[in-house]
Scaffold this motif. Structure first.
Motif, mmCIF file in Angstrom:
data_model
loop_
_atom_site.group_PDB
_atom_site.id
_atom_site.type_symbol
_atom_site.label_atom_id
_atom_site.label_comp_id
_atom_site.label_asym_id
_atom_site.label_seq_id
_atom_site.Cartn_x
_atom_site.Cartn_y
_atom_site.Cartn_z
ATOM 1 N N UNK A 1 0.816 -1.214 0.000
ATOM 2 C CA UNK A 1 0.000 0.000 0.000
ATOM 3 C C UNK A 1 0.844 1.256 0.000
ATOM 4 N N UNK A 2 2.076 1.149 -0.530
ATOM 5 C CA UNK A 2 2.968 2.310 -0.536
ATOM 6 C C UNK A 2 2.483 3.465 -1.387
ATOM 7 N N UNK A 3 1.472 3.187 -2.244
ATOM 8 C CA UNK A 3 0.894 4.302 -2.998
ATOM 9 C C UNK A 3 0.158 5.278 -2.091
ATOM 10 N N UNK A 4 0.055 4.941 -0.804
ATOM 11 C CA UNK A 4 -0.480 5.914 0.155
ATOM 12 C C UNK A 4 0.411 7.150 0.229
ATOM 13 N N UNK A 5 1.662 7.012 -0.227
ATOM 14 C CA UNK A 5 2.530 8.178 -0.312
ATOM 15 C C UNK A 5 1.944 9.260 -1.199
ATOM 16 N N UNK A 6 1.192 8.857 -2.226
ATOM 17 C CA UNK A 6 0.521 9.827 -3.088
ATOM 18 C C UNK A 6 -0.548 10.578 -2.296
ATOM 19 N N UNK A 7 -1.322 9.836 -1.502
ATOM 20 C CA UNK A 7 -2.317 10.484 -0.646
ATOM 21 C C UNK A 7 -1.648 11.476 0.292
ATOM 22 N N UNK A 8 -0.503 11.097 0.835
ATOM 23 C CA UNK A 8 0.243 11.994 1.713
ATOM 24 C C UNK A 8 0.699 13.240 0.967
ATOM 25 N N UNK A 9 1.154 13.085 -0.272
ATOM 26 C CA UNK A 9 1.530 14.249 -1.084
ATOM 27 C C UNK A 9 0.338 15.186 -1.272
ATOM 28 N N UNK A 10 -0.845 14.619 -1.495
ATOM 29 C CA UNK A 10 -2.040 15.453 -1.679
ATOM 30 C C UNK A 10 -2.384 16.216 -0.396
ATOM 31 N N UNK A 11 -2.274 15.549 0.752
ATOM 32 C CA UNK A 11 -2.537 16.228 2.027
ATOM 33 C C UNK A 11 -1.535 17.369 2.217
ATOM 34 N N UNK A 12 -0.277 17.121 1.915
ATOM 35 C CA UNK A 12 0.747 18.156 2.051
ATOM 36 C C UNK A 12 0.484 19.325 1.117
ATOM 37 N N UNK A 13 0.031 19.046 -0.102
ATOM 38 C CA UNK A 13 -0.290 20.129 -1.037
ATOM 39 C C UNK A 13 -1.416 20.994 -0.491
ATOM 40 N N UNK A 14 -2.472 20.346 -0.001
ATOM 41 C CA UNK A 14 -3.570 21.118 0.573
ATOM 42 C C UNK A 14 -3.109 21.974 1.734
ATOM 43 N N UNK A 15 -2.248 21.418 2.573
ATOM 44 C CA UNK A 15 -1.724 22.139 3.739
ATOM 45 C C UNK A 15 -0.902 23.347 3.313
#
Length: 366
Positions: free
Chosen positions: A48-62
């Protein structure tokens, strides 16, 4: 964004963690292919390492919403949309266009390259280069959406009502697409799950986290010791459970049968980010350190480079060996070699392509 008061070392290191997770995800896919069998807690983070993409999206929003939150808190004028757009172009476009150009030269697919250069979804049409490009199309969609919503909320009145109305419409559409059909109701388009329509919750959680952070960051009392440490551990365990379940279902099937897992990932990543920024976890040095910060700095170059490096390095040896490759020492040594090569190439592209445009970007008042 490294403007006044916007650079946070913790987020740079978290970005490094995100690219490591994405790298492990692609290492497994290129080396072993689809996984069959049980999924342990640790393996869940790889599959499930593609969760890194989700993390990138959260960081962008932040990070991208932070200037608007700060201006609102200070009673200042709204940030310039022109400067915002110029900063975004200088940040992502130069290196991306170089990557698209190289892919076009290697594959000969110039028409597809033109579509990609315009931030359209091209999927695997320029494999292996285009494997990760879909996320940039999704990011670009968010880049357009954010200032429109921020200005509408800023102006108030009818604009604010329309903004909230659009949010309600999106939420209803999102629920009817991803929740109400149930696990046996497939999504009409796979790319809907990849677009900002399907991934907006991650961006929104990042935006909300930025507002919470600005409200609490100046308080003299920060969460200390065991409480924040326990909170991060609980969030990390919960994230492992979500990733393990998604891996058990299978990546492709989970996209339509349990698309909400991306929102659960985003919520848990948001909790980890806020606890790390607002508290003092006892093991912070495990994540917040110079190597992780370096990976975070190089993460954009690494993101665009690592899949072609992995593919060409591994498949040149894996193809003639066939099944014998998986049980050989190559299956473990080559991913490490590919990581070192990717980091080296990323440092070069960072210095030669990213950094000059970043220096221009940092001069823009935003």
């Amino acid at each position: 964004m490294r403007g006044k008061g916007t650079y946070l070392l913790e987020l740079e290191c978290i970005r490094g963690l995100a690219i490591l997770l994405v790298y492990l995800f692609h290492v497994w896919g290129i080396t072993f292919g689809r996984h069959q069998g049980g999924v342990s807690f640790g393996l869940g983070y790889v599959l499930g390492g593609n969760t890194g993409v989700t993390l990138f999206f959260v960081l962008s929003g932040f990070l991208l919403s932070l200037p608007w939150w700060r201006a609102a808190a200070e009673g200042a004028a709204a940030p310039s949309v022109r400067n915002y757009a110029l900063a975004r172009v200088l940040r992502i476009v130069p290196l991306y266009l170089v990557a698209v150009l190289i892919a076009a030269i290697v594959t000969g697919k110039w028409e597809v390259a033109l579509q990609a250069a315009l931030f359209q979804f091209v999927g695997f049409d320029m494999f292996p280069f285009s494997v990760v490009w879909w996320t940039l199309a999704t990011e670009f969609q968010f880049y357009v959406l954010l200032p429109l919503c921020a200005l509408a909320l800023w102006r108030g009145g009818l604009a604010r009502v329309l903004c909230f109305g659009a949010l309600v419409v999106w939420l209803g559409w999102y629920l009817s697409t991803f929740v109400l059909p149930g696990p046996d109701g497939p999504i009409r388009s796979y790319w809907v799950t990849k677009s900002v329509f399907g991934r907006l919750p991650a961006f929104l959680m990042g935006v909300i986290a930025a507002g919470v952070y600005l409200r609490l960051c100046d308080r003299p009392q920060r969460i200390t010791g065991i409480l924040v440490t326990a909170g991060i551990v609980i969030a990390w365990l919960g994230l492992g459970g979500v990733l393990g379940e998604a891996a058990r279902i299978g990546e492709s099937k989970a996209e339509w049968a349990w698309h909400l897992h991306h929102s659960y990932e985003a919520l848990l990543w948001t909790a980890i980010i806020l606890l790390l920024l607002l508290g003092r976890p006892r093991f912070a040095a495990v994540l917040v350190n110079r190597p992780m910060a370096l990976l975070g700095k190089l993460s954009y170059s690494l993101y665009l480079i690592h899949v072609p490096v992995l593919f060409y390095l591994i498949y040149s040896i894996k193809t003639p060996m066939e099944e014998a490759y998986i049980g050989s020492w190559y299956a473990y040594v080559l991913p490490v070699a590919a990581l070192l090569l990717s980091v080296g190439l990323s440092y070069v592209t960072y210095r030669l392509i990213e950094l000059p445009f970043l220096n221009l970007k940092h001069r823009i008042p935003f």
